[in-house]
Write an enzyme that holds these catalytic residues in place. Structure first.
Site, PDB file in Angstrom:
ATOM      1  N   HIS A 287       0.893  -1.109   0.112  1.00  0.00           N
ATOM      2  CA  HIS A 287      -0.057  -0.057  -0.116  1.00  0.00           C
ATOM      3  C   HIS A 287       0.998   1.310  -0.015  1.00  0.00           C
ATOM      4  O   HIS A 287       1.448   1.422   0.817  1.00  0.00           O
ATOM      5  CB  HIS A 287      -0.957  -0.015   1.219  1.00  0.00           C
ATOM      6  CG  HIS A 287      -2.104   0.801   1.318  1.00  0.00           C
ATOM      7  ND1 HIS A 287      -1.847   2.338   1.025  1.00  0.00           N
ATOM      8  CD2 HIS A 287      -3.323   0.780   1.260  1.00  0.00           C
ATOM      9  CE1 HIS A 287      -3.061   2.871   1.249  1.00  0.00           C
ATOM     10  NE2 HIS A 287      -4.010   1.853   1.280  1.00  0.00           N
TER      11      HIS A 287
ATOM     12  N   GLU B 219       5.065  13.483 -39.325  1.00  0.00           N
ATOM     13  CA  GLU B 219       4.366  11.953 -39.101  1.00  0.00           C
ATOM     14  C   GLU B 219       4.495  11.621 -37.771  1.00  0.00           C
ATOM     15  O   GLU B 219       3.511  10.840 -37.209  1.00  0.00           O
ATOM     16  CB  GLU B 219       5.291  11.124 -40.075  1.00  0.00           C
ATOM     17  CG  GLU B 219       4.872  11.503 -41.580  1.00  0.00           C
ATOM     18  CD  GLU B 219       5.871  10.784 -42.195  1.00  0.00           C
ATOM     19  OE1 GLU B 219       5.614  10.477 -43.557  1.00  0.00           O
ATOM     20  OE2 GLU B 219       7.042  10.084 -41.811  1.00  0.00           O
TER      21      GLU B 219
END
Length: 435
Positions: A72, A279
């Site tokens: 956690h 691109e």
């Protein structure tokens, strides 16, 4: 995000050290606010601030190591902070809070700062587009619909429309910033069961955030709105870059990306000057759209919360911020430095189309001369097709057609490029309010 697409100033907002640093500040501000309310002893709150750990590489490593045990992240963080401060004062860290109070409020502060960077970048992008629009307002180019010759337009009109769209992106980003500049410290399910609302107000004020009602987490439509603003930026940049890619094709040669000294366009073919930046930016726009989809799916959580959004946001929010920043900065340089081949564009317009870009002007002149629209349309359509198939000037075909009732003066007016572009300055007028 990989370093290639990570502007350092934006990347610094999303490091572990930056994240833990904001968590620590939220915890300390909450402890101090509770001390003012008499919930926490004032001397203990002062000790927490004085002995608060420095968030450096060692601290980060200790928290990550502790998380291997706790499984956690916030619990691990609180354990390490409390240990560094020491008891009894350290025990008041995280007093009355739940993990999302700390995580969500700190995340909002981070995204607000990210939005500020993006807004500054949008200012530069809009300014670059506006400047090129005004510079090129009267430089003609073939307008194309469906990829085919349509009617004359100008390069300035293209840049002006991009500038106006980028300005709308800027407004969207401002709204998203306002939407995410919020915090909550209302405890587990958001009912203030073990913490006073004054704590939330105090912490949020210190961080420049607005307290908002929440469950255990801040509503995720706010985060989705931020991702939408980032995706919208990508879409605008993609619009511009797609146009540049088409105009740069060998068959057109009307625009060209800046090409630096020593740059190579191809490892095999020395003549190539490929539109590689355009691109690349088109590709990154796809990622930005993908993050938006994931963010929208985070909106619907179970009851007062679950953590299905958490794993998504650890990737999507930093990456979208970094990519939006990257594409904006690269697109700004591209817009400012784009090489316009005005002579080639004019040749394509007048000669490459054989003059077919003036077909509507001829049609209207014939109608004004007394023909029905359908009669005029069929004549112009027939002659236009003949000009294209025979590869000869459209005006020449018209002059040879006895059905065409226009004299030389009428044809001169129909084929007058200046006449067709006489209202180009309306695009410039639309830019007046752009700062």
């Amino acid at each position: 995000m990989i370093p290639r697409y990570s502007p350092p100033d934006m990347a610094n907002l999303f490091t572990d050290a930056a994240r833990f640093g904001l968590w620590l500040e939220v915890e300390l501000l909450a402890t101090e606010a509770q001390a003012l309310l008499g919930v926490v002893p004032k001397e203990d709150a002062a000790i927490c601030r004085a002995k608060a750990p420095t968030v450096d590489d060692v601290f980060v490593a200790d928290v990550l190591a502790r998380e291997e045990i706790t499984n956690h992240d916030v619990a691990a963080f609180v354990d390490v902070v409390q240990e560094r401060i020491g008891a009894p004062a350290g025990s008041y860290i995280h007093f009355g809070l739940t993990s999302s109070d700390v995580v969500d409020t700190a995340l909002s502060a981070t995204l607000t700062r990210a939005a500020d960077l993006l807004l500054a970048d949008l200012d530069h992008f809009v300014a670059a587009l506006r400047a090129r629009a005004l510079e090129l307002m009267h430089v003609p180019v073939t307008g194309r619909t469906h990829g085919m010759h349509a009617e004359p337009t100008t390069f300035g009109a293209k840049f002006a429309l991009w500038a106006l769209q980028a300005d709308r992106d800027r407004r969207r980003m401002r709204q998203a910033r306002d939407g995410i500049a919020v915090g909550k410290l209302s405890g587990a399910v958001g009912t203030f069961s073990n913490i006073d609302p004054e704590v939330e107000a105090s912490v949020c004020a210190a961080l420049g955030l607005e307290p908002v009602p929440a469950t255990q987490v801040i509503a995720r439509d706010r985060h989705a709105e931020f991702l939408w603003a980032c995706a919208s930026v990508g879409a605008t940049v993609e619009l511009m870059c797609t146009e540049i890619r088409h105009l740069a094709r060998s068959e057109l040669g009307e625009a060209e990306e800046p090409f630096g000294a020593g740059q190579k366009g191809s490892s095999a073919m020395p003549h190539k000057r490929n539109p590689i930046l355009s691109e690349r930016l088109c590709g990154l726009a796809r990622l930005l759209r993908g993050y938006l989809g994931a963010g929208l799916e985070d909106v619907a959580l179970w009851h007062e919360r679950d953590i299905s959004h958490s794993s998504v946001e650890r990737v999507a929010l930093p990456d979208a911020s970094l990519l939006a920043c990257y594409v904006l900065r690269k697109a700004t340089g591209l817009a400012a430095g784009l090489v316009i081949h005005a002579d080639r564009a004019l040749d394509n317009l007048v000669n490459g189309s054989f003059g077919l870009v003036f077909s509507q002007s001829v049609l209207l002149a014939l109608v004004a001369g007394g023909l029905t629209r359908d009669e005029a349309y069929r004549i112009v359509q027939r002659d236009a097709r003949a000009a294209w198939e025979e590869r000869r000037p459209f005006r020449e075909v018209l002059e040879e057609d006895p059905a065409v009732t226009l004299d030389k003066a009428g044809l001169d007016e129909a084929f007058d490029l200046t006449r067709t572009l006489r209202h180009a300055d309306r695009f410039a007028d639309a830019l007046e309010d752009l700062a």
